[in-house]
Design an enzyme around this catalytic site. Structure first.
Site, PDB file in Angstrom:
ATOM      1  CD  GLU A   1      -4.130  -8.760   2.144  1.00  0.00           C
ATOM      2  OE1 GLU A   1      -3.968  -7.877   2.984  1.00  0.00           O
ATOM      3  OE2 GLU A   1      -3.996  -8.580   0.926  1.00  0.00           O
TER       4      GLU A   1
ATOM      5  CB  SER B   1       0.734  -5.213   9.665  1.00  0.00           C
ATOM      6  OG  SER B   1      -0.520  -4.646   9.357  1.00  0.00           O
TER       7      SER B   1
ATOM      8  CB  SER C   1      -0.916   0.012   1.220  1.00  0.00           C
ATOM      9  OG  SER C   1      -1.806  -1.076   1.189  1.00  0.00           O
TER      10      SER C   1
ATOM     11  CD  GLU D   1     -16.522   0.882   1.171  1.00  0.00           C
ATOM     12  OE1 GLU D   1     -17.422   1.138   1.988  1.00  0.00           O
ATOM     13  OE2 GLU D   1     -15.362   0.548   1.521  1.00  0.00           O
TER      14      GLU D   1
END
Length: 697
Positions: free
Chosen positions: A568, A485, A453, A680
């Site tokens: 994931e 993370s 990301s 979404e």
């Protein structure tokens, strides 16, 4: 997928669908054996169970079959599994007799509404104290009742004589009705979702199909999610009832005793499953039908389109199945009392030998010192057994299920991010990369993070801007990653960077393994709303990555990344977040004083959602065992699971706001619908892959 999972059930659905397209009359269904699917062969039936009947009812619900089919099969299901009155079964199966069944009110009350025609041949009526009796038409005074459903007969029982009644005892009429009406509701929902999706593909507004607008796309996808949850619940409830007194040859949990003949006793486990179906099934149909009208627009609100008839049928199913709120209270009561629904797959006969071998290995591991187990887990491929040898055990789906069951108490290592990275390294990496990283990853010596990301890209992963420039012996990476993370603890990271910016968006991306101790890497922890520091910003400033740490082909990293993300989503869908499940909610309730009615109802609805997610997971497992593709089921489970975890946390905190655990979880679970692909994004995936709606431009 429909209610039926097996090839046999899918063939049954296809057969019933073909018959319904040719002729939906009561006699035609009888001649094709549809009225006797669930009845013993000696009475003209097919010898199947309620699950097969539910499969047929879903298909007939899609066509909004009129007539006496549903009350007739409901009555015959009860009679076939109860003492007495089996002399009527041949007529009910053959179409010469029809039935009506009272589902609302009680004998002697103000109103006794029955599903079925006032001209039915036999009436199944409650006679007080949970007892039911069968009456013939001449002993009942019934009048047509004008209900909301234009295609379904409902009658009002004005009076009945008891001289010739046939007592049936305390048979589970309302429980069976809830399941069969739930199956019909799933058919209604399936029609509504399909109709809305097809319309959204072709109806254009503002120069493009309306299915391309997220407002429409997400509405239809969310309806499909509700439908899949309802299907899982109805499927499980039908199985549960079949496990009590089933059709001939099926497994039975409570066989009748010699002195009880065929008294149908539904145990608490089955009642719990039925309650979950009653809470979720009809509500899902109402939602799907209402959303279809919304997507259709003005035409959906007219008699010109059938949408209003399906909405009426959905309302009728919900009314006849009884108030979902009351069912939710029953579910909560059973759950608080300790009742649990077993969610384990029924395995084939060949599983016995496999289980014996795996059980012996598990026993051998238990005999070891706890600290010595991780090395053996890694060496023998027990951590990710689906991987090919030597990294896994090349375990079949059947073996994976048994390993999961037999190793529950052995505390296999939680690999965290590595669980997503390892399969991609095995599939796309070199043998040298696998040998270098996997053994120490399995033993916990290497901790991983995911450098995907970026601040400017968000969920648009392919929009990344981190650059990888070719240098002598490798690549130089420059850019910024975020929401990483455990980056402050990681030894290596899986990283995407753009190696050919001149290529199209999804091309020119390469997949790297980055040593987190390399000069030029800066990790800055981010304090989250719960006070913890799990996420991080990671700054890459001319970070060198050697050629031997490229996974897959240069510029071919998007394919590797998609593989990683698929793992994931499965991982996130299987774990709904620590301390945020329906079982944890019941544990809290058990420690608190009595709840208000509204709180009990809410608890029951939340339990129903959680149990249905478990049932959906079991359905995915069974599909995989049969070699079928689970399709978008991982995305459906992830979406349901993450929202469920949030709802559980909010509810539990509202009951006990001073509880430190729930004060933390109500904050922690806010991230669940963002991480691993936002809610979404999941709705987009479901809409585009499962329903074929047009992709965003």
């Amino acid at each position: 997928m429909g209610i039926g999972l097996t090839e046999e059930h899918q063939a049954l659905a296809t057969s019933v669908r073909g018959q319904a397209e040719r002729d939906m009359s009561h006699q035609a269904l009888a001649e094709q054996g549809v009225l006797g699917l669930h009845l013993p062969e000696e009475y003209g039936g097919q010898g199947y169970g309620l699950l097969e009947l539910a499969v047929a009812l879903e298909v007939l619900g899609e066509r909004r079959v009129p007539g006496a089919y549903l009350p007739t099969v409901l009555a015959s299901a009860v009679l076939a599994r109860s003492s007495g009155s089996t002399d009527l079964l041949s007529g009910l199966a053959g179409g010469s007799l029809t039935a009506a069944v009272a589902l609302h009110g009680t004998a002697g009350g103000d109103t006794l509404l029955a599903l079925g025609s006032a001209e039915a041949d036999v009436f199944l009526l409650p006679v007080g104290d949970g007892e039911w009796s069968l009456f013939e038409r001449e002993d009942v005074t019934a009048e047509p009742f004008e209900g909301v459903d234009l295609d379904r007969a409902v009658c009002s029982i004005v009076g009945f004589a008891g001289a010739r009644k046939r007592p049936l005892g305390a048979v589970p009429v309302r429980e069976v009705a809830a399941v069969l009406l739930g199956a019909d509701a799933c058919g209604v929902g399936a029609w509504a979702v399909a109709t809305a999706a097809e319309y959204a593909k072709v109806r254009e507004q503002f120069g493009r199909p309306i299915g391309q607008f997220q407002g429409v796309k997400h509405r239809v996808a969310a309806a499909l999610v509700a439908l899949e949850q309802a299907r899982a619940a109805v499927w499980d409830a039908a199985r549960a009832l079949d496990e009590t007194i089933p059709a001939p040859g099926a497994g039975v949990r409570n066989p009748p005793t010699a002195d009880s003949s065929r008294s149908w006793i539904v145990d608490d486990e089955a009642r719990l499953a039925v309650g979950v179906a009653a809470v979720l099934g009809p509500d899902a149909a109402v939602r799907c039908a209402a959303d279809a009208i919304q997507v259709l627009g003005g035409i959906g609100y007219t008699y010109e389109h059938d949408a209003h008839r399906y909405y009426r049928r959905a309302l009728s199913d919900r009314m006849l199945a009884d108030d979902p709120g009351e069912w939710a209270e029953k579910v909560a009561g059973l759950a608080v009392a300790g009742v649990r629904r077993r969610m384990e797959p029924d395995l084939p006969e060949e599983a016995a030998d496999v289980r014996d071998a795996i059980r012996a290995e598990a026993a051998s591991l238990r005999a070891m010192e706890r600290g010595d187990r991780p090395a053996r887990f890694a060496r023998e491929g027990w951590i990710m057994p689906f991987l090919p040898k030597p990294w896994g055990r090349a375990a079949s789906p059947l073996e994976q299920v048994i390993i999961h069951q037999e190793f529950r108490d052995l505390n296999r290592p939680n690999l965290g991010i590595a669980a997503w990275a390892v399969p991609s390294i095995v599939k796309y990496g070199t043998p040298e990369q696998a040998e270098r990283f996997l053994p120490r990853t399995f033993t916990g010596e290497i901790v991983w993070c995911q450098l995907f990301s970026e601040p400017g890209a968000g969920s648009d992963l392919a929009g990344l801007s981190t650059k990888a420039t070719r240098v002598e012996g490798g690549w130089s990476l420059t850019g910024q990653k975020i929401w990483t993370s455990l980056a402050q603890y990681a030894h290596f990271g899986i990283c995407l960077a753009r190696t050919s910016p001149e290529k199209s968006k999804h091309e020119g991306i390469t997949y790297f393994l980055v040593d987190m101790s390399t000069p030029g890497i800066t990790v800055r922890p981010l304090k989250e709303i719960n006070g913890e520091e799990i996420f991080n910003e990671v700054f890459l400033d001319d970070v060198f990555v050697p050629d031997d740490l490229v996974v897959g082909e240069v510029d071919g990293g998007w394919r590797v990344a998609r593989d990683t993300l698929s793992h994931e989503r499965v991982a996130l869908g299987d774990s709904w977040g620590p301390g945020s499940q329906h079982t944890d909610m019941i544990e809290l309730i058990g420690k608190l004083p009595g709840l208000r009615q509204s709180q009990r109802e809410q608890a029951g609805r939340l339990w129903a959602e959680g149990q249905a997610i478990s049932a959906l997971g079991l359905r995915v497992t069974l599909s995989q065992l049969s070699g079928a593709d689970p399709g978008t089921a991982p995305s459906v489970r992830k979406l349901l699971g993450m929202r469920h975890a949030q709802a559980i946390s909010e509810y539990c905190w509202s009951l006990d706001p001073s509880n430190a655990r729930w004060s933390r979880m109500i904050l922690t679970t806010r991230a669940f619908t963002i991480g691993g692909g936002t809610a979404e994004v999941q709705l987009n995936i479901i809409a585009e892959r499962a329903l074929g709606l047009p992709r965003d431009p």
